[in-house]
Each structure stands twice: as C-alpha cells, then as structure tokens.
Motif scaffolding. Sequence first.
Motif, PDB file in Angstrom:
ATOM      1  N   LEU A   1       0.836  -1.207   0.000  1.00 47.32           N
ATOM      2  CA  LEU A   1       0.000   0.000   0.000  1.00 47.32           C
ATOM      3  C   LEU A   1       0.867   1.253   0.000  1.00 47.32           C
ATOM      4  O   LEU A   1       0.563   2.223  -0.698  1.00 47.32           O
TER       5      LEU A   1
ATOM      6  N   ALA B   1       2.210   1.765  -3.595  1.00 45.81           N
ATOM      7  CA  ALA B   1       1.203   2.225  -4.557  1.00 45.81           C
ATOM      8  C   ALA B   1       0.806   3.681  -4.272  1.00 45.81           C
ATOM      9  O   ALA B   1       0.696   4.495  -5.191  1.00 45.81           O
ATOM     10  N   ARG B   2       0.612   4.007  -2.987  1.00 50.66           N
ATOM     11  CA  ARG B   2       0.194   5.369  -2.648  1.00 50.66           C
ATOM     12  C   ARG B   2       1.319   6.370  -2.919  1.00 50.66           C
ATOM     13  O   ARG B   2       1.073   7.484  -3.363  1.00 50.66           O
TER      14      ARG B   2
ATOM     15  N   MET C   1       1.468   7.039  -6.646  1.00 52.71           N
ATOM     16  CA  MET C   1       0.363   7.915  -7.044  1.00 52.71           C
ATOM     17  C   MET C   1       0.659   9.364  -6.694  1.00 52.71           C
ATOM     18  O   MET C   1       0.444  10.273  -7.491  1.00 52.71           O
TER      19      MET C   1
ATOM     20  N   GLY D   1      -0.844  11.520 -10.580  1.00 55.62           N
ATOM     21  CA  GLY D   1      -1.852  10.919 -11.467  1.00 55.62           C
ATOM     22  C   GLY D   1      -1.354  10.612 -12.876  1.00 55.62           C
ATOM     23  O   GLY D   1      -2.116  10.141 -13.712  1.00 55.62           O
TER      24      GLY D   1
ATOM     25  N   LEU E   1       0.750   8.365 -13.651  1.00 52.34           N
ATOM     26  CA  LEU E   1       1.212   6.979 -13.720  1.00 52.34           C
ATOM     27  C   LEU E   1       0.210   6.112 -14.484  1.00 52.34           C
ATOM     28  O   LEU E   1      -0.974   6.122 -14.170  1.00 52.34           O
ATOM     29  N   PRO E   2       0.638   5.350 -15.499  1.00 49.59           N
ATOM     30  CA  PRO E   2      -0.293   4.446 -16.171  1.00 49.59           C
ATOM     31  C   PRO E   2      -0.801   3.381 -15.193  1.00 49.59           C
ATOM     32  O   PRO E   2      -0.035   2.913 -14.338  1.00 49.59           O
ATOM     33  N   ALA E   3      -2.058   3.022 -15.357  1.00 48.72           N
ATOM     34  CA  ALA E   3      -2.644   1.996 -14.488  1.00 48.72           C
ATOM     35  C   ALA E   3      -1.813   0.720 -14.508  1.00 48.72           C
ATOM     36  O   ALA E   3      -1.667   0.040 -13.486  1.00 48.72           O
TER      37      ALA E   3
ATOM     38  N   ILE F   1       0.825   0.729 -11.844  1.00 52.33           N
ATOM     39  CA  ILE F   1       0.283   0.450 -10.503  1.00 52.33           C
ATOM     40  C   ILE F   1      -0.031  -1.037 -10.386  1.00 52.33           C
ATOM     41  O   ILE F   1       0.218  -1.658  -9.354  1.00 52.33           O
TER      42      ILE F   1
END
Lengths: 242, 242
Positions: A77, A80-81, A84, A89, A91-93, A96
Amino acid sequence: VTAATVPGRRIDGFDVVAFDADDTLWRSEDSFVHAEHRFTQLVAPYVPEGVDLSEALRAAERADLPISGYGVKAFTLSMARTAMTLTEGRLPAAVIGELLDIGWEMLSEPVQLLPHVPEVLAALSPHVDVVLITKGDLVHQDRKVKTSGIAHHFAHVEIVLEKDVETYSTIIRRLGVAPSRFCMIGNSVRSDVLPVLELGGSAVHVPYHITWEMEHVEGHGRAIVELASLADVPIWMGVERF
Amino acid sequence: VTAATVPGRRIDGFDVVAFDADDTLWRSEDSFVHAEHRFTQLVAPYVPEGVDLSEALRAAERADLPISGYGVKAFTLSMARTAMTLTEGRLPAAVIGELLDIGWEMLSEPVQLLPHVPEVLAALSPHVDVVLITKGDLVHQDRKVKTSGIAHHFAHVEIVLEKDVETYSTIIRRLGVAPSRFCMIGNSVRSDVLPVLELGGSAVHVPYHITWEMEHVEGHGRAIVELASLADVPIWMGVERF
C-alpha cells in the motif's frame, strides 16, 4: 566442541530458547530491497529527474507505520500510494498493477530458509522448548511458519505487533519460564536483544547482511553476545556437535 | 431484573466473559459495505454492462483470503487488483488512487462504538474478567482497541488469525479458566458461538444487522442463546440493572 565444555553447558541454564523468524530463520529483507529497486525502476520515468524514489518510499513507510503496520501488505500500500502521490496521477494503471503484483509475489513466494536452520533447531529441541517470536502480519507470518518445513520444532509460535519489553514480559509470563532461563536469538539488536536483556533474560545477536532501517539502534552501552552464524548457536550453548 | 433473579445469577457461574469486537462492540461491516458500493460506482464506467462488480469483488476476496487474510489492508488490495483485472488496464490511475484512499480512510477512521457498550462492560467487569477476542489485522485491531475508550475494561486482548476450536482452546488454557466458566459474546454464530459450545463453554449470540458473507453458517443443529441487544447481556446474566 570439546568434551570439556559439556559439563556446565549453557543450554542447561535455559528452559526456553526463542528464535526471531524474518532474517534469522528465513530470508525477508532481500525481498523488500528487491521490491524497492523494482519500484524505483517502474516509477522513475514518471517523476522529474532528481527525485529520490527510495528515500520517498522509506519516508512513506515510516509515516504509514502507525496506521498500516509492519509487513508486505502495508509495504505494498505504501508503494502504490507513494507512486500515485509523486506522479500526480500521470502513472499508467499498468504500472500500478505491476506494483500490486510485486506485493502479491512477496506474499506468495515460498519460504527460503537460511543455512543450517533445520539442523540447529533439531540440535536444540531435545534440550529446551524451542519457540518462535516474530512480528509482522498475522496471516503472512502464520503461512510462512506453516509452510516452512520447520513448524514441528516449535513448542509455541507468537506473532506480535511490537517486540518490546512489555511484549516479551507477557510472553515469558505466559510460557511460565523464569526470565533468567529464557534465551532469545535474532538478527535485530533493537527487537531481539535489548528488551530481553532488560528483563534479565539472555540474548544472542546473529546479524543478517541487511538490517531494515527501522531496526537500527544507536549506542546502547551494553555488551551483547554476537555469533556470526546460526550454526554457532548450538556450539556456544555447549550442545554436542550436530 | 427482579430481586428473584439475583440469587443463582448466571454471572456467578463465569470467571471470564469474552467479547468479540467487530460488529459486537463497534461497527465494522458497514464500512466494508460502503466501500464495496463506492468500488462498484468507481469501476462500473470501465467495464462492459452486465458485469457484477460486487460479485467479482467478493469472489476475489474469497480467493485472496489464504494469502492476504482478513482485514482492511487485504480488502484494499483485493479491490485494487480486481479493478485492474476487470478493466484490463483501461482504468485511469486516479480511480485506483481513489480505491487506495477508500482503504486508507477505513484504516484511519475513528472507532464507532455500538450502543450500550461502555455501560455493559462496566456492569460486568466488577464480577468477572472481561476479555476481548478478535480476529483481523494485528495493527488495525490493536489501534482500534487502544483508541476505543474502553480498553481499560479488558483484562486481556487477543488478536487471532481464526476463531476456531483450536484457537479458543489455546486462549482458555492460557487464561487458566475452566471452559464451563467461560462465556463468549459476539455477532457471529460461526466464529463466536459454535466453537465455544464445542469446548463446553457458554456463548451468547448478539446479531448485527449485517453479517459478512464468510461468517454465514448452514444449519448446525444446536440451540443457541440469542439476545437482541448487548444491553440484554447483563440482564440475562443476572447483574443488577445498570
């Protein structure tokens, strides 16, 4: 071990010998270091040059600790956070997704025992109750114990939130052992050695080649027993060579 | 409670009264239901019509359980990974960020005690040792206990991986109480009632308005004591009205 060391063996002074798990019985920190490296490689293209991604991740881990705690899920977590936040924002999905996959691989990967572990436990367990005391994530640590192939050596397994004086005091009381007859073995001076000495127990430091930043201690003014390898533990205790 | 019920009070038959925590002492499942609702709203625009997002999330939770366990961190990872899988990478990073934020809010939100909790604990604690036995995430549950305002009522707090016969047997032995003098109170028939009855203890079911799918049980053929409210517990036990 010479015959001379056998009378008055150290092991006769103990009823319980307890082991830390991560980086004492099996590898752990290597996976985190590897994950941090992959994190920096994956996220670097999306942040301005000069951003220290490792430092940012560690700062997030420290900040998140009171809320999310120790362990792989908390680390995932935080990764990932942090990604981000730093990329605002951009970052390509898929990236992640890769960070989440890194965490999942860490949770699922098989236990890698450190050298000599089964022999050392087998050498000690006829003489004392062998116990495992580890902090971290309840389900992950439990699964590691159960799949480690060494679970049968442990008379008790304790998975705790913090390894401090209060926790050891509770465990020692529960085990019904006198602190002077309790010996803890682990790779962290902060978590495995100092609190046990504080309670009047014995402790042995077996360093690992990487120490997690949050386990570092400043000068503590105590002489502590340090052994280079887990294989030295039965020898130090005076147990016949295995 | 009339004076007639006081001699031969049930509470005199117990040394330990143990409570479950989530949805027994404080709200928990509401947050998961709310999060699941937000998950479906956030992800729906990126999946074909007709995909049942709630069902997909629950299936992922069930599948992930052996690896990631119970609790908010595991749930958050299941949400994020399910969203990634179902949208085949079409999900904007900002949406994943929102899913991670939902999890973080759940981890950080203040404890919401259920009605009557402080009075009920205060009514029982002069008579018996009051204990808390909860499963879930070590750090999250510990923080909930410590910030709940009711921690001082508990003689012991046990955060465990599974609430099964083996776990209760260990706890009851550790507490040094006879099973017949142990009573468990909670909202889950599966986790709070049946294993305790199996051991010869007593148990009281206090249902919550939502039951997590994984706590559902099929017919079990036992008559169990069910009370509508926690406030009925001291009355049922014969403790003077509070």
